[in-house]
Design a protein around this motif. Structure first.
Motif, PDB file in Angstrom:
ATOM      1  N   SER A   9       0.004   6.653   2.146  1.00 26.13           N
ATOM      2  CA  SER A   9       0.467   6.692   0.754  1.00 26.13           C
ATOM      3  C   SER A   9       1.844   7.336   0.663  1.00 26.13           C
ATOM      4  CB  SER A   9      -0.527   7.467  -0.113  1.00 26.13           C
ATOM      5  OG  SER A   9      -1.780   6.811  -0.150  1.00 26.13           O
ATOM      6  N   LEU A  10       2.056   8.398   1.423  1.00 29.19           N
ATOM      7  CA  LEU A  10       3.357   9.065   1.417  1.00 29.19           C
ATOM      8  C   LEU A  10       4.439   8.150   1.987  1.00 29.19           C
ATOM      9  CD1 LEU A  10       2.615  12.762   2.453  1.00 29.19           C
ATOM     10  CD2 LEU A  10       3.558  11.946   0.288  1.00 29.19           C
ATOM     11  N   SER A  48       1.489  -2.127  -5.469  1.00 37.68           N
ATOM     12  CA  SER A  48       0.290  -2.858  -5.039  1.00 37.68           C
ATOM     13  C   SER A  48      -0.210  -2.337  -3.699  1.00 37.68           C
ATOM     14  CB  SER A  48       0.597  -4.355  -4.938  1.00 37.68           C
ATOM     15  OG  SER A  48       1.049  -4.865  -6.181  1.00 37.68           O
ATOM     16  N   ALA A  49       0.723  -1.989  -2.799  1.00 36.15           N
ATOM     17  CA  ALA A  49       0.326  -1.454  -1.488  1.00 36.15           C
ATOM     18  C   ALA A  49      -0.384  -0.119  -1.630  1.00 36.15           C
ATOM     19  CB  ALA A  49       1.563  -1.303  -0.599  1.00 36.15           C
ATOM     20  N   VAL A 177       1.739 -12.896  -6.665  1.00 32.53           N
ATOM     21  CA  VAL A 177       0.922 -13.652  -5.712  1.00 32.53           C
ATOM     22  C   VAL A 177       1.094 -13.083  -4.304  1.00 32.53           C
ATOM     23  CG1 VAL A 177       0.640 -15.904  -4.590  1.00 32.53           C
ATOM     24  CG2 VAL A 177       0.904 -15.769  -7.081  1.00 32.53           C
ATOM     25  N   PHE A 178       2.345 -12.783  -3.953  1.00 35.01           N
ATOM     26  CA  PHE A 178       2.621 -12.216  -2.616  1.00 35.01           C
ATOM     27  C   PHE A 178       1.899 -10.883  -2.440  1.00 35.01           C
ATOM     28  CE2 PHE A 178       4.985  -9.604   0.349  1.00 35.01           C
ATOM     29  CZ  PHE A 178       5.255 -10.475   1.398  1.00 35.01           C
ATOM     30  N   ALA A 179       1.999 -10.012  -3.460  1.00 33.78           N
ATOM     31  CA  ALA A 179       1.343  -8.702  -3.390  1.00 33.78           C
ATOM     32  C   ALA A 179      -0.180  -8.853  -3.396  1.00 33.78           C
ATOM     33  CB  ALA A 179       1.792  -7.828  -4.555  1.00 33.78           C
ATOM     34  N   GLY A 180      -0.678  -9.829  -4.167  1.00 35.43           N
ATOM     35  CA  GLY A 180      -2.120 -10.033  -4.250  1.00 35.43           C
ATOM     36  C   GLY A 180      -2.742 -10.488  -2.952  1.00 35.43           C
ATOM     37  N   LEU A 332       3.468   0.273   7.981  1.00 36.11           N
ATOM     38  CA  LEU A 332       3.250   1.449   7.135  1.00 36.11           C
ATOM     39  C   LEU A 332       1.757   1.740   6.948  1.00 36.11           C
ATOM     40  CD1 LEU A 332       5.919   0.889   4.344  1.00 36.11           C
ATOM     41  CD2 LEU A 332       5.977   2.626   6.113  1.00 36.11           C
ATOM     42  N   LEU A 333       0.974   0.686   6.707  1.00 31.56           N
ATOM     43  CA  LEU A 333      -0.443   0.860   6.421  1.00 31.56           C
ATOM     44  C   LEU A 333      -1.314   0.924   7.657  1.00 31.56           C
ATOM     45  CD1 LEU A 333      -0.706  -1.542   3.374  1.00 31.56           C
ATOM     46  CD2 LEU A 333      -0.780   0.940   3.317  1.00 31.56           C
TER      47      LEU A 333
END
Length: 337
Positions: A9-10, A48-49, A177-180, A332-333
């Protein structure tokens, strides 16, 4: 919240802050067309992430406040409107994900809202600076040209505004849509990016130097000019006799625009920023640890972005951009360090 989710998250918050404070400054300095559209789209993806895993109430709103504080630290002369845009995007993101509707619908709604908010904010600012007569003057000017070719009078300003809004709407839908699709993309990323992964072996450090200077708000001349310009602008916008010396609409628009810009950039904006920064300094003490970590992560964000861009350079055009963004958020995730 477990440690890995907290760190992820950071990192996402740091990436969002990096895009707002540094990328935004570069885009505006280079006068890149639709810079607001690009920044808003990236903000939607970052928000969204944040909701992909371990979402809890207040998470996005807290990240938004951290981004605003870091943005103020790294780019203290950012216009007030930019802070307002970031806050609205984060607030809507918090509300839409808090409701609990499906993730994809939430991302789509956020994308449409954020991009339309960016479009209407620009149109409102333009109307405030030049007034409603700006659109009439535009129609008169364009019709004076098209009449030479036998065309009839058309409200060109209306079609320009519609095109501008529709462009942002389409961009908002594509971004949403991309984020979803991000959760599904992350599931497939281990296989897709198996040969692109890289290690972070560098020690990153970031320092911020603050320059202090005497405040101009203590100077009585500032307040005299402030009140004088405010009175003149009131007379102009209320269509009093102050502008009766000219019948030219173009000259009236020019005078009004110059006075509004002078009043905004030299008087009102600095005053609002002073009040805003004073409020942020109080909030900064509440999140001092998170802000320190985010500042330290900024150079790491630069490195990750550079590596992700280089390693996806084999793709071209939109595919390169899409793959680059997906790879960046994958690193990142699902950080490998």
């Amino acid at each position: 919240m477990n440690k890995s989710h907290s760190e992820n998250s950071l990192r996402i918050t740091a990436l969002w802050a990096f895009s707002e404070a540094l990328l935004g400054g570069i885009l505006h300095a280079l006068q890149v067309p639709f810079a607001g559209l690009i920044l808003s789209a990236f903000a939607v993806i970052c928000i969204s992430a944040l909701a992909v895993s371990d979402y809890h109430r207040g998470k996005i709103l807290k990240a938004t406040l951290l981004v605003i504080i870091v943005k103020a630290l790294l780019s203290p002369h950012t216009p007030v409107a930019a802070y307002f845009a970031v806050f609205l995007q984060g607030l809507f993101g918090e509300l839409i994900f808090m409701i609990g509707i499906p993730y994809f619908i939430s991302c789509l709604s956020l994308g449409v809202f954020a991009l339309l908010q960016s479009a209407f904010q620009k149109l409102i600012i333009l109307t405030i600076i030049f007034g409603v007569d700006f659109w009439k003057a535009m129609d008169e000017f364009l019709n004076s040209i098209t009449k030479q070719f036998g065309a009839e009078n058309v409200s060109y300003s209306f079609y320009i505004v519609v095109f501008f809004v529709l462009l942002h709407l389409v961009a908002g839908i594509f971004t949403g849509v991309f984020a979803g699709r991000m959760p599904q993309s992350l599931k497939n990323s281990d296989k897709e990016f198996s040969n692109l992964k890289f290690e972070l072996l560098v020690s990153f450090e970031q320092t911020i130097s603050a320059k202090t200077k005497r405040s101009k708000f203590s100077n009585p001349i500032f307040w005299i000019l402030f009140l004088l310009l405010a009175f003149i602008l009131y007379q102009i916008y209320s269509e009093r006799s102050l502008m009766a010396f000219t019948e030219s609409k173009a000259l009236k628009l020019l005078i009004r625009a110059i006075l509004v810009l002078i009043f905004w950039y030299f008087f009102l904006a600095p005053l609002l920023l002073k009040i805003f920064h004073r409020w942020l300094s109080k909030q900064q003490n509440k999140f001092s640890n998170e802000i320190k970590k985010i500042i330290q992560l900024i150079p790491e964000m630069k490195y990750i972005i550079q590596q992700c861009w280089n390693k996806t350079s084999g793709s071209k055009g939109f595919n390169h951009i899409s793959k680059f963004i997906r790879f960046t958020f994958y690193m990142l995730l699902k950080k490998t360090k």
